[in-house]
Each structure stands twice: as structure tokens, then as C-alpha cells.
Design a protein around this motif. Structure first.
Motif, PDB file in Angstrom:
ATOM      1  N   MET A   1       0.826  -1.196   0.000  1.00 52.47           N
ATOM      2  CA  MET A   1       0.000   0.000   0.000  1.00 52.47           C
ATOM      3  C   MET A   1       0.864   1.252   0.000  1.00 52.47           C
ATOM      4  SD  MET A   1      -3.056   0.871  -0.138  1.00 52.47           S
ATOM      5  CE  MET A   1      -4.161   2.176   0.161  1.00 52.47           C
ATOM      6  N   THR A   2       1.985   1.186   0.675  1.00 50.41           N
ATOM      7  CA  THR A   2       2.833   2.367   0.734  1.00 50.41           C
ATOM      8  C   THR A   2       3.449   2.679  -0.631  1.00 50.41           C
ATOM      9  OG1 THR A   2       4.702   1.055   1.450  1.00 50.41           O
ATOM     10  CG2 THR A   2       3.371   2.075   3.154  1.00 50.41           C
ATOM     11  N   MET A   3       3.670   1.620  -1.440  1.00 56.22           N
ATOM     12  CA  MET A   3       4.221   1.869  -2.775  1.00 56.22           C
ATOM     13  C   MET A   3       3.209   2.590  -3.653  1.00 56.22           C
ATOM     14  SD  MET A   3       6.554  -1.386  -3.739  1.00 56.22           S
ATOM     15  CE  MET A   3       5.447  -2.643  -3.181  1.00 56.22           C
ATOM     16  N   ILE A   4       1.933   2.251  -3.503  1.00 58.48           N
ATOM     17  CA  ILE A   4       0.900   2.940  -4.269  1.00 58.48           C
ATOM     18  C   ILE A   4       0.863   4.408  -3.867  1.00 58.48           C
ATOM     19  CG2 ILE A   4      -1.587   3.074  -4.677  1.00 58.48           C
ATOM     20  CD1 ILE A   4      -1.646   0.018  -4.309  1.00 58.48           C
ATOM     21  N   ALA A   5       0.968   4.672  -2.589  1.00 54.90           N
ATOM     22  CA  ALA A   5       0.985   6.056  -2.113  1.00 54.90           C
ATOM     23  C   ALA A   5       2.219   6.790  -2.645  1.00 54.90           C
ATOM     24  CB  ALA A   5       0.961   6.093  -0.591  1.00 54.90           C
ATOM     25  N   LEU A   6       3.342   6.091  -2.705  1.00 54.33           N
ATOM     26  CA  LEU A   6       4.566   6.695  -3.231  1.00 54.33           C
ATOM     27  C   LEU A   6       4.414   7.044  -4.708  1.00 54.33           C
ATOM     28  CD1 LEU A   6       7.546   7.460  -2.856  1.00 54.33           C
ATOM     29  CD2 LEU A   6       8.117   5.106  -3.416  1.00 54.33           C
ATOM     30  N   VAL A   7       3.846   6.135  -5.482  1.00 51.49           N
ATOM     31  CA  VAL A   7       3.630   6.403  -6.910  1.00 51.49           C
ATOM     32  C   VAL A   7       2.678   7.577  -7.089  1.00 51.49           C
ATOM     33  CG1 VAL A   7       2.655   5.465  -9.043  1.00 51.49           C
ATOM     34  CG2 VAL A   7       4.165   4.067  -7.662  1.00 51.49           C
ATOM     35  N   ALA A   8       1.612   7.604  -6.302  1.00 52.23           N
ATOM     36  CA  ALA A   8       0.650   8.707  -6.400  1.00 52.23           C
ATOM     37  C   ALA A   8       1.300  10.040  -6.021  1.00 52.23           C
ATOM     38  CB  ALA A   8      -0.552   8.432  -5.504  1.00 52.23           C
ATOM     39  N   THR A  28       1.293  10.391 -19.217  1.00 54.03           N
ATOM     40  CA  THR A  28       1.624  10.437 -17.798  1.00 54.03           C
ATOM     41  C   THR A  28       1.020   9.246 -17.059  1.00 54.03           C
ATOM     42  OG1 THR A  28       1.708  12.841 -17.869  1.00 54.03           O
ATOM     43  CG2 THR A  28       1.464  11.837 -15.707  1.00 54.03           C
ATOM     44  N   PHE A  29      -0.243   8.939 -17.350  1.00 56.67           N
ATOM     45  CA  PHE A  29      -0.897   7.817 -16.691  1.00 56.67           C
ATOM     46  C   PHE A  29      -0.296   6.485 -17.123  1.00 56.67           C
ATOM     47  CE2 PHE A  29      -4.629  10.755 -16.042  1.00 56.67           C
ATOM     48  CZ  PHE A  29      -4.405  10.882 -14.685  1.00 56.67           C
ATOM     49  N   VAL A  30       0.116   6.371 -18.378  1.00 54.25           N
ATOM     50  CA  VAL A  30       0.775   5.145 -18.836  1.00 54.25           C
ATOM     51  C   VAL A  30       2.094   4.962 -18.094  1.00 54.25           C
ATOM     52  CG1 VAL A  30       1.915   4.056 -20.808  1.00 54.25           C
ATOM     53  CG2 VAL A  30      -0.348   5.059 -21.084  1.00 54.25           C
ATOM     54  N   ALA A  31       2.867   6.036 -17.975  1.00 61.49           N
ATOM     55  CA  ALA A  31       4.141   5.954 -17.251  1.00 61.49           C
ATOM     56  C   ALA A  31       3.907   5.601 -15.786  1.00 61.49           C
ATOM     57  CB  ALA A  31       4.891   7.276 -17.377  1.00 61.49           C
ATOM     58  N   CYS A  32       2.881   6.160 -15.196  1.00 59.96           N
ATOM     59  CA  CYS A  32       2.561   5.858 -13.802  1.00 59.96           C
ATOM     60  C   CYS A  32       2.179   4.388 -13.644  1.00 59.96           C
ATOM     61  CB  CYS A  32       1.425   6.759 -13.328  1.00 59.96           C
ATOM     62  SG  CYS A  32       0.946   6.495 -11.623  1.00 59.96           S
ATOM     63  N   ALA A  33       1.412   3.862 -14.578  1.00 59.17           N
ATOM     64  CA  ALA A  33       1.011   2.460 -14.518  1.00 59.17           C
ATOM     65  C   ALA A  33       2.219   1.545 -14.667  1.00 59.17           C
ATOM     66  CB  ALA A  33      -0.020   2.165 -15.603  1.00 59.17           C
ATOM     67  N   VAL A  34       3.126   1.880 -15.571  1.00 68.24           N
ATOM     68  CA  VAL A  34       4.329   1.068 -15.767  1.00 68.24           C
ATOM     69  C   VAL A  34       5.178   1.056 -14.500  1.00 68.24           C
ATOM     70  CG1 VAL A  34       6.515   0.951 -17.039  1.00 68.24           C
ATOM     71  CG2 VAL A  34       4.378   1.329 -18.266  1.00 68.24           C
ATOM     72  N   ILE A  35       5.362   2.206 -13.890  1.00 68.91           N
ATOM     73  CA  ILE A  35       6.148   2.287 -12.660  1.00 68.91           C
ATOM     74  C   ILE A  35       5.462   1.511 -11.536  1.00 68.91           C
ATOM     75  CG2 ILE A  35       6.958   3.866 -10.852  1.00 68.91           C
ATOM     76  CD1 ILE A  35       7.381   5.928 -13.120  1.00 68.91           C
ATOM     77  N   GLY A  36       4.149   1.621 -11.448  1.00 69.51           N
ATOM     78  CA  GLY A  36       3.411   0.890 -10.421  1.00 69.51           C
ATOM     79  C   GLY A  36       3.525  -0.614 -10.572  1.00 69.51           C
ATOM     80  N   VAL A  37       3.423  -1.102 -11.804  1.00 69.00           N
ATOM     81  CA  VAL A  37       3.566  -2.539 -12.048  1.00 69.00           C
ATOM     82  C   VAL A  37       4.980  -2.990 -11.716  1.00 69.00           C
ATOM     83  CG1 VAL A  37       3.587  -4.303 -13.864  1.00 69.00           C
ATOM     84  CG2 VAL A  37       1.695  -2.690 -13.714  1.00 69.00           C
ATOM     85  N   TRP A  38       5.957  -2.200 -12.105  1.00 62.46           N
ATOM     86  CA  TRP A  38       7.351  -2.542 -11.811  1.00 62.46           C
ATOM     87  C   TRP A  38       7.573  -2.632 -10.302  1.00 62.46           C
ATOM     88  CZ3 TRP A  38      11.348   0.963  -9.985  1.00 62.46           C
ATOM     89  CH2 TRP A  38      12.607   0.360  -9.939  1.00 62.46           C
ATOM     90  N   LEU A  39       7.036  -1.689  -9.543  1.00 62.41           N
ATOM     91  CA  LEU A  39       7.173  -1.724  -8.089  1.00 62.41           C
ATOM     92  C   LEU A  39       6.445  -2.922  -7.486  1.00 62.41           C
ATOM     93  CD1 LEU A  39       6.806   2.050  -7.192  1.00 62.41           C
ATOM     94  CD2 LEU A  39       8.844   0.637  -6.944  1.00 62.41           C
TER      95      LEU A  39
END
Length: 52
Positions: A1-8, A28-39
């Protein structure tokens, strides 16, 4: 959960202050999704490595 907060938080900071403001919103949203999946993948691999 903390990683999602960090990405946001990084996404909001990037929109307000950084180069992300120069990108289209969809990119921007695509990049955010890619970073979130990677994390998420990283977190799962780390958790599995600690269990073994």
C-alpha cells in the motif's frame, strides 16, 4: 500500500513541478502504470525471496 501512495505522490509532484507537466495526460498515466507494475513485481519478488 505504501508503494501505491509513493507512486501517487510522485505523480502529483511531477504534474505540479516537473517535466511531466509537458507530457500529455494519457502518457503520464501510462508511465505511472508502468512504474506501479514494476514496483509491484519488485515487491512480490522481494517477499518471495525473504520467505525462502
Amino acid at each position: 500500500m505504501t508503494m501505491i501512495a509513493l507512486v501517487a505522490a510522485l505523480l502529483l509532484l511531477g504534474i505540479l513541478l516537473g517535466a511531466v507537466a509537458q507530457l500529455p495526460l494519457s502518457a503520464t498515466f501510462v508511465a505511472c502504470a508502468v512504474i506501479g507494475v514494476w514496483l509491484l513485481v519488485f515487491a512480490v519478488r522481494e517477499r518471495r525471496a525473504r520467505q525462502h
